[in-house]
Design a protein around this motif. Sequence first.
Motif, short mmCIF file in Angstrom:
data_model
loop_
_atom_site.label_atom_id
_atom_site.label_comp_id
_atom_site.label_asym_id
_atom_site.label_seq_id
_atom_site.Cartn_x
_atom_site.Cartn_y
_atom_site.Cartn_z
N ARG A 1 0.84 -1.21 0.00
CA ARG A 1 0.00 0.00 0.00
C ARG A 1 0.87 1.25 0.00
NH1 ARG A 1 -3.92 2.15 4.71
NH2 ARG A 1 -5.09 3.69 3.49
N ALA A 2 1.95 1.24 0.79
CA ALA A 2 2.85 2.38 0.81
C ALA A 2 3.54 2.55 -0.54
CB ALA A 2 3.89 2.21 1.91
N LEU A 3 4.00 1.45 -1.12
CA LEU A 3 4.66 1.52 -2.43
C LEU A 3 3.70 2.03 -3.50
CD1 LEU A 3 6.70 -1.81 -2.35
CD2 LEU A 3 7.60 0.53 -2.15
N ASP A 4 2.44 1.64 -3.40
CA ASP A 4 1.46 2.10 -4.39
C ASP A 4 1.28 3.61 -4.33
OD1 ASP A 4 1.07 -0.48 -5.27
OD2 ASP A 4 -0.79 -0.81 -4.14
N ILE A 5 1.18 4.17 -3.13
CA ILE A 5 0.99 5.63 -3.02
C ILE A 5 2.25 6.37 -3.43
CG2 ILE A 5 1.63 5.95 -0.59
CD1 ILE A 5 -1.39 7.56 -2.34
N LEU A 6 3.41 5.80 -3.14
CA LEU A 6 4.67 6.44 -3.52
C LEU A 6 4.89 6.39 -5.03
CD1 LEU A 6 6.95 5.11 -0.65
CD2 LEU A 6 6.27 7.50 -1.01
N ALA A 7 4.24 5.48 -5.72
CA ALA A 7 4.39 5.37 -7.18
C ALA A 7 3.50 6.35 -7.92
CB ALA A 7 4.09 3.94 -7.62
N GLN A 8 2.59 7.02 -7.22
CA GLN A 8 1.68 7.97 -7.85
C GLN A 8 2.29 9.37 -7.84
OE1 GLN A 8 -1.15 6.80 -9.30
NE2 GLN A 8 -0.36 4.80 -8.61
#
Length: 257
Positions: free
Chosen positions: A174-181
Amino acid sequence: MPQVTPGAGPDNPARFPLPQHPPTLLLTRPASASRRFAAEWQGEMGQDAPVIISPVVAIERVAQAVPLDGIEALIFTSENAVIAVAGAGHGLPAWCVGDRTALAASEAGYNAKSAGGSAEDLTNAIIASKARGRLLHLRGQEAHGDVAATLQAAGIACDEVILYRQVAQPLSQRALDILAQPEPVLLPLFSPNSARHLAEAMRGQDISAALFIAAMSRNVALAWNGVAPARVQTAKHPDATAMLSALKALAITAMAP
């Protein structure tokens, strides 16, 4: 990295309208501390303020015995040490680096006194008190400054025990997903060690987010060696209240047109 400027941004975020939809706050401290800070942040910003908790370290105890014979007072430079010792020195006086650590020590049954700041503030306060008897510093494997050596050099008897170590953890999906945006993310850093652990956890990942970093101190800001942030703001005082204020200012900046 952009220049680190203490107090950058609005001096008093309370005077400015806070964004109705603040950026996501990414908390990477150990879970219990992150949950507490998340509650404080949402108390300020509203329960809908987005928060992701993804600890990049776990606390692992390494010393099982705490030798208290002849010890007049304990020294705590982190809340993690208070938790790790599990009340072995119940009732003893405890010198604590800051208010949060002192509160944890007090709740655990110690006679706690806060230095209200950094490890340097703590050693200065102990030296100024002309402490007598032998002290014991209970700490983690990684520490900023050598409290025991500083006190010994000032003529105060002080031993130390390494109670715990920090074990690196990967960022959650979930953290990686938000950081990829390509969106702003608020990123509080509370210690040089946590800054380095998080930078390492991000290495090799797709980081497209604009990072707005709130650092507990200048040393914490300077320890960051990860992705270049959009902005770094140093808290005016090394405590949770000042960190909340710095994050509010960053939220205003991040959402400005």
